[in-house]
Write a protein that holds these residues in place. Structure first.
Motif, PDB file in Angstrom:
ATOM      1  N   PHE A 175      23.789  81.791 -22.980  1.00 42.78           N
ATOM      2  CA  PHE A 175      22.694  82.543 -22.377  1.00 42.78           C
ATOM      3  C   PHE A 175      22.974  82.812 -20.903  1.00 42.78           C
ATOM      4  N   ASP A 176      23.507  81.818 -20.196  1.00 44.25           N
ATOM      5  CA  ASP A 176      23.818  82.009 -18.780  1.00 44.25           C
ATOM      6  C   ASP A 176      24.789  83.171 -18.580  1.00 44.25           C
ATOM      7  N   ALA A 177      25.737  83.322 -19.515  1.00 39.18           N
ATOM      8  CA  ALA A 177      26.675  84.445 -19.433  1.00 39.18           C
ATOM      9  C   ALA A 177      25.921  85.767 -19.585  1.00 39.18           C
ATOM     10  N   LYS A 178      24.982  85.825 -20.525  1.00 37.11           N
ATOM     11  CA  LYS A 178      24.174  87.031 -20.710  1.00 37.11           C
ATOM     12  C   LYS A 178      23.312  87.304 -19.476  1.00 37.11           C
ATOM     13  N   TYR A 179      22.780  86.248 -18.901  1.00 35.26           N
ATOM     14  CA  TYR A 179      21.950  86.376 -17.705  1.00 35.26           C
ATOM     15  C   TYR A 179      22.759  86.972 -16.552  1.00 35.26           C
ATOM     16  N   ASN A 180      23.979  86.492 -16.395  1.00 36.47           N
ATOM     17  CA  ASN A 180      24.836  87.022 -15.336  1.00 36.47           C
ATOM     18  C   ASN A 180      25.195  88.486 -15.576  1.00 36.47           C
ATOM     19  N   GLN A 181      25.331  88.865 -16.850  1.00 37.22           N
ATOM     20  CA  GLN A 181      25.573  90.270 -17.168  1.00 37.22           C
ATOM     21  C   GLN A 181      24.367  91.122 -16.773  1.00 37.22           C
ATOM     22  N   ALA A 182      23.162  90.581 -17.003  1.00 38.20           N
ATOM     23  CA  ALA A 182      21.946  91.295 -16.610  1.00 38.20           C
ATOM     24  C   ALA A 182      21.890  91.469 -15.099  1.00 38.20           C
ATOM     25  N   ILE A 183      22.301  90.447 -14.357  1.00 36.43           N
ATOM     26  CA  ILE A 183      22.339  90.542 -12.901  1.00 36.43           C
ATOM     27  C   ILE A 183      23.276  91.677 -12.466  1.00 36.43           C
ATOM     28  N   SER A 184      24.407  91.802 -13.150  1.00 37.38           N
ATOM     29  CA  SER A 184      25.362  92.855 -12.801  1.00 37.38           C
ATOM     30  C   SER A 184      24.748  94.238 -12.968  1.00 37.38           C
ATOM     31  N   HIS A 185      24.035  94.462 -14.078  1.00 38.95           N
ATOM     32  CA  HIS A 185      23.361  95.755 -14.276  1.00 38.95           C
ATOM     33  C   HIS A 185      22.284  95.954 -13.211  1.00 38.95           C
ATOM     34  N   HIS A 186      21.515  94.908 -12.944  1.00 39.38           N
ATOM     35  CA  HIS A 186      20.442  94.975 -11.953  1.00 39.38           C
ATOM     36  C   HIS A 186      20.997  95.341 -10.577  1.00 39.38           C
ATOM     37  N   GLU A 187      22.121  94.755 -10.206  1.00 44.22           N
ATOM     38  CA  GLU A 187      22.710  95.043  -8.898  1.00 44.22           C
ATOM     39  C   GLU A 187      23.190  96.489  -8.805  1.00 44.22           C
ATOM     40  N   VAL A 188      23.660  97.031  -9.934  1.00 44.38           N
ATOM     41  CA  VAL A 188      24.037  98.450  -9.957  1.00 44.38           C
ATOM     42  C   VAL A 188      22.808  99.317  -9.698  1.00 44.38           C
ATOM     43  N   PHE A 189      21.701  98.992 -10.372  1.00 43.29           N
ATOM     44  CA  PHE A 189      20.482  99.785 -10.201  1.00 43.29           C
ATOM     45  C   PHE A 189      19.960  99.681  -8.765  1.00 43.29           C
ATOM     46  N   LEU A 190      20.027  98.484  -8.177  1.00 38.53           N
ATOM     47  CA  LEU A 190      19.601  98.302  -6.789  1.00 38.53           C
ATOM     48  C   LEU A 190      20.474  99.114  -5.832  1.00 38.53           C
ATOM     49  N   LYS A 191      21.750  99.188  -6.154  1.00 34.99           N
ATOM     50  CA  LYS A 191      22.703  99.889  -5.286  1.00 34.99           C
ATOM     51  C   LYS A 191      22.440 101.384  -5.232  1.00 34.99           C
ATOM     52  N   TYR A 192      22.006 101.955  -6.366  1.00 32.91           N
ATOM     53  CA  TYR A 192      21.898 103.415  -6.453  1.00 32.91           C
ATOM     54  C   TYR A 192      20.467 103.936  -6.584  1.00 32.91           C
ATOM     55  N   GLY A 193      19.479 103.050  -6.650  1.00 29.09           N
ATOM     56  CA  GLY A 193      18.125 103.556  -6.826  1.00 29.09           C
ATOM     57  C   GLY A 193      17.071 102.515  -6.514  1.00 29.09           C
ATOM     58  N   GLU A 194      15.841 102.853  -6.801  1.00 30.81           N
ATOM     59  CA  GLU A 194      14.682 101.997  -6.571  1.00 30.81           C
ATOM     60  C   GLU A 194      14.268 101.360  -7.888  1.00 30.81           C
ATOM     61  N   THR A 195      14.321 100.034  -7.964  1.00 29.99           N
ATOM     62  CA  THR A 195      14.009  99.352  -9.217  1.00 29.99           C
ATOM     63  C   THR A 195      12.510  99.089  -9.399  1.00 29.99           C
ATOM     64  N   LYS A 196      11.747  99.093  -8.326  1.00 30.57           N
ATOM     65  CA  LYS A 196      10.315  98.803  -8.442  1.00 30.57           C
ATOM     66  C   LYS A 196       9.634  99.821  -9.339  1.00 30.57           C
ATOM     67  N   ASN A 197       8.977  99.334 -10.396  1.00 34.46           N
ATOM     68  CA  ASN A 197       8.240 100.166 -11.364  1.00 34.46           C
ATOM     69  C   ASN A 197       9.141 101.121 -12.138  1.00 34.46           C
ATOM     70  N   ALA A 198      10.419 100.828 -12.173  1.00 38.93           N
ATOM     71  CA  ALA A 198      11.344 101.689 -12.905  1.00 38.93           C
ATOM     72  C   ALA A 198      11.217 101.452 -14.413  1.00 38.93           C
ATOM     73  N   VAL A 199      11.504 102.501 -15.180  1.00 43.04           N
ATOM     74  CA  VAL A 199      11.567 102.410 -16.642  1.00 43.04           C
ATOM     75  C   VAL A 199      13.043 102.428 -17.025  1.00 43.04           C
ATOM     76  N   ILE A 200      13.474 101.396 -17.748  1.00 48.73           N
ATOM     77  CA  ILE A 200      14.879 101.323 -18.125  1.00 48.73           C
ATOM     78  C   ILE A 200      15.016 101.273 -19.643  1.00 48.73           C
ATOM     79  N   TYR A 201      16.192 101.641 -20.088  1.00 49.65           N
ATOM     80  CA  TYR A 201      16.443 101.822 -21.523  1.00 49.65           C
ATOM     81  C   TYR A 201      17.750 101.134 -21.883  1.00 49.65           C
ATOM     82  N   GLU A 202      17.700 100.267 -22.889  1.00 49.74           N
ATOM     83  CA  GLU A 202      18.889  99.551 -23.347  1.00 49.74           C
ATOM     84  C   GLU A 202      19.374 100.133 -24.668  1.00 49.74           C
TER      85      GLU A 202
END
Length: 295
Positions: free
Chosen positions: A41-68
């Motif tokens: 699970f920790d590995a999956k969590y770290n993968q989620a952090i990587s996606h989150h950091e990409v979104f933070l880098k290029y856009g505004e995450t507050k109240n964003a709608v995301i699709y998996e």
């Protein structure tokens, strides 16, 4: 376990109408890949952090709608993103409804443990602890659903992500999936993808190379490539071409190879259909993180 044996078992499972349930039983009681251990699970969590950091880098995450694309059995990535406390909605899509409540509950326990010991990411934009209690109001499970025809409104999604799913999609479907992703993404929206290009059997058969499946012709590989464990064998350059053809701009691409890749492939017997089409450099790539933008 010899990879041929696993291929045979999953081929047999695929003959039954309840093949997904049989596969789940095998992963839970035989291979014990499910439920996720704390380490997995920790590995999956770290993968989620990587996606989150990409979104933070290029856009505004507050109240964003995301699709998996491809949420799988246990919602580990979606739950992790939910726990950051800033996303308004996470639409978790899969072609089959794999989600098992018992697996979700275990992953929530993993997240609560992380929050309790202070090792969890806390977003400045939201309260992850309280949001996690309402995860089923934030995560919208859309399954079964066809990623080529999601039914979502035009330009309704801020970010799209996928973790180790695109290598399991038929090449014939990928252009339409990317066209649909382009349609539903807002202008300037970001896609964050992690794709593995290795032979997935090498995780259970230590006697084979991560390049093993590239030694077989398409005809030969069919008997080792059952639907329950389907891998398309596309290379990094193929995906980049598909993404560009759909209109996406490539913002980042981070291909990865093993440190001794030159030695590994030096005398490797690649099938002619691969050596005719790809350079050794292209064949050597075993995974990549790719960031796209809708222009």
């Amino acid at each position: 376990m010899n990879f041929r044996f696993k291929a045979l078992i999953q081929t047999l499972f695929g003959l039954f109408p309840n093949s997904e349930s049989l596969n789940y039983f095998a992963q839970k009681h035989i291979t014990k890949n499910l439920p996720l251990s704390k380490e997995a699970f920790d590995a999956k969590y770290n993968q989620a952090i990587s996606h989150h950091e990409v979104f933070l880098k290029y856009g505004e995450t507050k109240n964003a709608v995301i699709y998996e694309i491809g949420c799988g059995w246990h919602l580990a990535t979606a739950l992790s993103l939910c726990s950051f406390g800033c996303y308004e909605k996470i639409i978790a899509l899969d072609i089959v409804n794999h989600v098992r409540k018992e697996l979700v509950d275990i992953n929530i326990n993993h997240l609560e443990t992380r929050q309790g010991d202070g090792s969890s990411v806390t977003s400045a934009q939201g309260d992850g602890s309280s949001v996690l209690k309402e995860w089923d109001e934030i995560i919208d499970i859309s399954a079964p659903c066809d990623a080529r025809k999601t039914g979502l409104p035009d330009e309704s999604i801020d970010f799209i992500y996928s973790q180790e799913v695109f290598e399991h999609i038929s090449p014939a479907l990928l252009p339409d999936i990317m066209a649909e992703s382009y349609r539903i993404l807002k202008p300037g929206g970001i896609v964050s993808l992690a794709i593995h290009y290795n032979d997935h059997y090498c995780s259970i058969d230590k006697n084979i190379s991560p390049y093993n499946f590239l030694r077989y012709s398409e005809k030969q590989w069919k008997k080792y490539n059952p639907q329950l464990h389907y891998v398309n064998r596309l290379r990094h350059s193929d995906f980049i071409r598909i993404f560009k053809s759909a209109g996406f701009k490539i913002l980042e691409e981070h291909p990865s190879r093993p440190g001794n890749w030159e030695e590994q492939i030096k005398n490797f017997p690649f099938a002619k259909e691969f050596t005719d089409k790809y350079t050794q450099d292209e064949l050597s790539i075993l995974s990549a993180n790719i960031v796209l933008q809708k222009t």
